[in-house]
Design a protein around this motif. Structure first.
Motif, mmCIF file in Angstrom:
data_model
loop_
_atom_site.group_PDB
_atom_site.id
_atom_site.type_symbol
_atom_site.label_atom_id
_atom_site.label_comp_id
_atom_site.label_asym_id
_atom_site.label_seq_id
_atom_site.Cartn_x
_atom_site.Cartn_y
_atom_site.Cartn_z
ATOM 1 N N ARG A 97 -3.789 4.084 -0.927
ATOM 2 C CA ARG A 97 -4.214 2.700 -1.144
ATOM 3 C C ARG A 97 -3.885 1.962 0.143
ATOM 4 N N ARG A 118 -7.971 -4.136 -0.234
ATOM 5 C CA ARG A 118 -7.338 -2.828 -0.214
ATOM 6 C C ARG A 118 -8.388 -1.764 -0.564
ATOM 7 N N GLY A 129 0.833 -1.189 0.000
ATOM 8 C CA GLY A 129 0.000 0.000 0.000
ATOM 9 C C GLY A 129 0.869 1.241 0.000
#
Length: 265
Positions: A241, A252, A217
């Protein structure tokens, strides 16, 4: 000013590698030794936009303090609480909260400030059935470095790698994170600064649990900081994200945010 920003942006992009390789630093500043030598606190509130209706607003409280400074390093405590509100049941529907506590033992070197850290994180569903106690601990190494420039600009960078243990209902095994923040004063207004920040996380997981080998992420943020006598306020926008956005799901979440951060000085 454009050249200065370009120089600082390039430094942000290479900062993690530089700290790892031990780039030379400016002369070390003198540090006051003692107990509770530094304390920083901020409160964040943001309006978020995501495809998931459980992510409408974000709130966060963070405390970062030096419990002790022993000259060659520090004992640092960080405590953090983050919550998300959605609109499933009501306009402001608090649905989850995350607690995080960290202890960091550091040593200052010419290249960077390095040390070992212990972290605990726990995630909770709010006002809903919460069958699982989701938590994990991390023990690892962390490096910090700061660059100061003659024009008042500065870059702060941090990199860490840790091993997760005593995991409860998560598949995390190794966690790596990096973050770099640029602050550049908007001359002639020395109390107004441009902020740029980028961060990323890569997690290696146990595929025998949920069938995934790794997940990643990141977050990018830009904003303006206004300095006051005893505090500061930052107005920012960001794109993120987020790994495993909802505690009970392995999805996610991608979201935009627009908010403010109030800080002490």
């Amino acid at each position: 000013m454009v050249l200065r920003l370009a120089r600082s942006t390039v430094l942000v992009a290479s900062v993690a590698v530089g700290a790892t390789l031990g780039m030379p630093s400016a002369a070390s500043a003198q540090h006051a030794t003692g107990f509770l030598t530094r304390g920083e606190f901020y409160m964040l509130w943001a309006r978020t936009a995501a495809d998931d209706p459980r992510f409408d607003h974000q709130g966060r409280f963070n405390l970062d303090a030096d419990l002790a400074d022993y000259g060659s390093g520090r004992l640092i405590l960080e405590a953090d609480y983050e919550a998300f509100l959605g609109g499933e049941r009501r306009t402001f529907d608090l649905n989850q909260g995350t607690y995080r506590f960290e202890l960091d033992f550091t040593r200052r070197t010419q290249a960077a400030e390095i040390g070992a850290f212990f972290a605990h994180a726990s995630r909770h569903v709010v006002d809903r059935e919460n069958p699982d106690a989701i938590s994990w601990n991390v023990f690892g190494v962390r490096g910090r470095r700061k660059w100061d420039f003659e024009d008042g600009a500065s870059v702060n960078a941090r990199f860490e790698l840790g091993r997760a243990w005593e995991q409860a209902f998560v598949d995390y095994e190794w966690i790596s994170q990096a973050r770099a923040t640029l602050r550049h004063p908007l001359a002639p207004h020395k109390h107004v600064s441009l902020l740029l920040e980028g961060s990323g996380v890569l997690i290696w997981t146990d595929p025998s649990l949920y069938g995934r080998e790794r997940t990643c992420g990141g977050r990018v943020e830009g904003g303006i900081r206004f300095e006051g006598r005893r505090g500061a306020i930052e107005i920012f926008t960001a794109y993120e994200r987020r790994i495993d956005g909802y505690p009970l799901e392995l999805n996610r979440v991608r979201m935009w945010s627009l908010g403010f951060r109030v800080l002490n000085r």
